[in-house]
Design an enzyme around this catalytic site. Structure first.
Site, short mmCIF file in Angstrom:
data_model
loop_
_atom_site.label_atom_id
_atom_site.label_comp_id
_atom_site.label_asym_id
_atom_site.label_seq_id
_atom_site.Cartn_x
_atom_site.Cartn_y
_atom_site.Cartn_z
N ASN A 201 -10.72 56.86 62.44
CA ASN A 201 -11.70 57.21 61.40
C ASN A 201 -11.47 58.57 60.74
O ASN A 201 -12.32 59.04 59.99
CB ASN A 201 -13.15 57.17 61.90
CG ASN A 201 -13.58 55.82 62.45
OD1 ASN A 201 -14.21 55.73 63.49
ND2 ASN A 201 -13.24 54.75 61.75
N ASP A 203 -9.69 59.30 58.23
CA ASP A 203 -9.00 59.01 56.97
C ASP A 203 -8.77 60.30 56.17
O ASP A 203 -9.63 61.18 56.15
CB ASP A 203 -9.85 58.09 56.07
CG ASP A 203 -10.14 56.73 56.69
OD1 ASP A 203 -9.96 56.56 57.89
OD2 ASP A 203 -10.58 55.85 55.93
N GLY A 223 -5.24 59.86 62.23
CA GLY A 223 -5.26 58.64 63.02
C GLY A 223 -5.79 57.42 62.32
O GLY A 223 -6.12 56.42 62.96
N ASP A 224 -5.89 57.46 60.99
CA ASP A 224 -6.40 56.27 60.31
C ASP A 224 -5.75 56.12 58.94
O ASP A 224 -4.56 56.40 58.79
CB ASP A 224 -7.93 56.30 60.26
CG ASP A 224 -8.52 54.92 60.46
OD1 ASP A 224 -8.20 54.04 59.65
OD2 ASP A 224 -9.29 54.71 61.42
N ASP A 225 -6.52 55.68 57.92
CA ASP A 225 -5.94 55.46 56.60
C ASP A 225 -5.60 56.79 55.93
O ASP A 225 -6.40 57.72 55.94
CB ASP A 225 -6.93 54.72 55.70
CG ASP A 225 -7.34 53.37 56.28
OD1 ASP A 225 -6.49 52.72 56.90
OD2 ASP A 225 -8.51 53.00 56.11
#
Ligand SMILES: *[C@@H]1O[C@H](CO)[C@@H](O)[C@H](O)[C@H]1NC(C)=O
Ligand SMILES: *[C@@H]1O[C@H](CO)[C@@H](O)[C@H](O)[C@H]1NC(C)=O
Ligand SMILES: *[C@@H]1O[C@H](CO)[C@@H](O)[C@H](O)[C@H]1NC(C)=O
Ligand SMILES: *[C@@H]1O[C@H](CO)[C@@H](O)[C@H](O)[C@H]1NC(C)=O
Ligand SMILES: *[C@@H]1O[C@H](CO)[C@@H](O)[C@H](O)[C@H]1NC(C)=O
Ligand SMILES: *[C@@H]1O[C@H](CO)[C@@H](O)[C@H](O)[C@H]1NC(C)=O
Ligand SMILES: *[C@@H]1O[C@H](CO)[C@@H](O)[C@H](O)[C@H]1NC(C)=O
Ligand SMILES: *[C@@H]1O[C@H](CO)[C@@H](O)[C@H](O)[C@H]1NC(C)=O
Ligand SMILES: *[C@@H]1O[C@H](CO)[C@@H](O)[C@H](O)[C@H]1NC(C)=O
Ligand SMILES: *[C@@H]1O[C@H](CO)[C@@H](O)[C@H](O)[C@H]1NC(C)=O
Ligand SMILES: *[C@@H]1O[C@H](CO)[C@@H](O)[C@H](O)[C@H]1NC(C)=O
Ligand SMILES: *[C@@H]1O[C@H](CO)[C@@H](O)[C@H](O)[C@H]1NC(C)=O
Length: 426
Positions: A201, A203, A223-225
């Site tokens: 989460n 992003d 760790g995400d988009d």
């Protein structure tokens, strides 16, 4: 792009105007004292046509803030350091209706420039959140660092977001925004993670209900988009972005709300590198973010409403069309190009497979290169209820693990009316 020119013109006018501007300077109180009241007072004083200047290295922010500007600028030379008081922020963050998420700082207004001068931005104190969430997604009250909200004609530049609490940034209900020269880094340092992605989460940025948004010159590790387009994102440009992340350019997730018609349209992406974390092998203990899943990832929900957002949902309608992605280089992904139309985020009930009605149409790739660490380079799982159509592929060079292209490394289900992908297997 037409709108980028408009923004640059405005930027120049803004600089000329600054000579006569009223200036409010705020020095940090230090010693952990909350600087938010003084900063908000400076915006009340100088936010309309003036200049708010923060020359210190570190400001303590112990409450949610909405900073509003009409004309003028915000010069931030140091970090807005958000306090690590989890209980306080869960109770007091601003709410964001989509997925029942939260926000720590809103930037609102029109015709303004926020300049972090390469030394300023947000320090989110994210480690406390990473160690608290322990990899659980979308926990209530965990705030995004900053949202450009209800804004028109604005530039945010030379800006760093270090250890964001949740999504580093959001652009919401905004038009004609340029976000340029950004550095975002969310890295878990807690060895208890033991190789699990605890920076889920985080992003780099998301867009929601916004148009004519340009992202330029970004470096993201997290760790995400890297950059994600949420419902009703149109006329988006992304240029010169480097991502070390879980996913690169993400379309969605979308179609999560049964009463919503979601649109993604006119999205242009060029000169993007997405790479797997070079220290993936250190996951046992070293600084760690995530292993790379997809370089470009299209994700829509099932066509049936199951459970409630943020982690359940589905049944939303809509379409994504007129997307161009060129000069995309993907290094060591699980599947470099990925489309799933069967999102539930909870367990997938096979009964609902192939029900998504969200349409992926008119999507074009040029010069997409890179490597996969599995046998697959492309996996497009379009649904029978809404087959994918009108995609094109030119100058593609994606190599699966082992090097040799095999039949089966490119999977396309319910994929019709496309060009340039001869090895596609249904
Ligand atoms: C710093 O804050 C603490 C508690 O908030 C206080 O006891 C201390 O006197 C302060 N120190 C200075 C130098 O202001
Ligand atoms: C800023 O100060 C706070 C409180 O003293 C501290 O927790 C934080 O680590 C500092 N942030 C930076 C970026 O130096
Ligand atoms: C958001 O989550 C909180 C905490 O779980 C819950 O109390 C609230 O009802 C939720 N709101 C919506 C709109 O789902
Ligand atoms: C954005 O505008 C809406 C509608 O006017 C308003 O309700 C909301 O409070 C505004 N958001 C912020 C952060 O000012
Ligand atoms: C969106 O922002 C504009 C200001 O730019 C505001 O007038 C409008 O009410 C906002 N809409 C919503 C739905 O918040
Ligand atoms: C992000 O921060 C980590 C920890 O400080 C560092 O090891 C890594 O090199 C940084 N990533 C980038 C892209 O600067
Ligand atoms: C998106 O735009 C469509 C068309 O204007 C509208 O019907 C829908 O309510 C919007 N959805 C959201 C989430 O803003
Ligand atoms: C498609 O999107 C591009 C931006 O990538 C835009 O220039 C073009 O006008 C759009 N095409 C149509 C038909 O709207
Ligand atoms: C293809 O993309 C790479 C970057 O991934 C770039 O270096 C190269 O110049 C591009 N080729 C063309 C023909 O644009
Ligand atoms: C590629 O990714 C895999 C899985 O994350 C990792 O084990 C491997 O070390 C990576 N290879 C390189 C060259 O980074
Ligand atoms: C899957 O959905 C069907 C239809 O709603 C239901 O009967 C079945 O119990 C569900 N299975 C699981 C494992 O949830
Ligand atoms: C194929 O896709 C293109 C681009 O979306 C569209 O213009 C055309 O009508 C489609 N043809 C068919 C037969 O669906």
């Amino acid at each position: 792009m037409h709108h980028t020119h408009l923004i640059f013109l405005f930027l120049q006018l803004g600089c000329l105007g600054a000579a006569q501007a009223r200036i409010c300077t705020v020095h940090a109180a230090g010693n952990g004292t909350d600087d938010a009241p003084a900063i908000l007072a400076a915006f009340a004083d100088c936010g309309k046509g003036g200049k708010v200047v923060l020359p210190s290295a570190n400001y303590t922010i112990a409450q949610p803030m909405t900073t509003h500007m009409e004309g003028g600028s915000f010069d931030l030379h140091g970090y807005l350091s958000f306090t690590p008081d989890i209980d306080y922020w869960i109770a007091n963050s601003y709410r964001f209706p989509f997925q029942n998420l939260s926000i720590g700082w809103h930037i609102t207004g029109s015709d303004f420039v926020v300049d972090g001068h390469g030394t300023g931005g947000v320090f989110g104190n994210g480690q406390v959140w990473y160690s608290w969430a322990r990899g659980a997604g979308n926990l209530f009250g965990r705030p995004m660092s900053v949202s450009i909200t209800n804004a028109t004609r604005a530039v945010v530049k030379n800006f760093k977001i270090i250890q964001p609490q949740f999504w580093a940034s959001l652009v919401w209900n905004s038009t004609d925004i340029l976000l340029t020269d950004f550095y975002v880094n969310a890295t878990n340092m807690d060895p208890a993670a033991g190789g699990v992605n605890w920076v889920q989460n985080t992003d780099g940025s998301d867009t929601y209900q916004s148009k004519r948004i340009t992202y330029q010159n970004w470096v993201y590790q997290g760790g995400d988009d890297c950059i994600a387009f949420k419902p009703n994102s149109t006329q988006i440009t992304v240029r010169n972005v480097s991502c070390t992340s879980l996913n690169g350019m993400t379309f969605g997730s979308i179609g999560q709300y049964p009463d919503s018609f979601d649109i993604l349209q006119d999205i242009f992406i060029e000169d993007v590198v997405v790479q797997n974390h070079p220290d993936a092998e250190l996951e046992g203990g070293g600084p760690y973010s995530a292993q790379l899943d997809g370089g470009a990832y299209f994700k829509s929900w099932i066509g049936v409403d199951v459970g409630t957002p943020p982690n359940g949902g589905g049944g939303g309608r809509g379409y994504c069309k007129n997307v161009t992605i060129r000069n995309l280089h993907i290094i060591n992904a699980t599947v470099p190009l990925l489309l799933t139309s069967e999102l539930t985020y909870s367990q997938l009930n096979a009964t609902y497979a192939n029900t998504s009605t969200f349409v992926w149409d008119d999507i074009h790739f040029y010069n997409v290169t890179g490597t996969s660490n599995t046998g697959q380079v492309i996996d497009f799982e379009c649904s029978t209820a809404a087959p994918c159509s009108g995609w094109s592929f030119t100058d593609m060079n994606l190599t699966p693990a082992g090097g040799a292209a095999t039949r089966g490394d490119t999977v396309c289900h319910n994929f019709f009316n496309y060009t340039g992908l001869p090895q596609c297997t249904a």
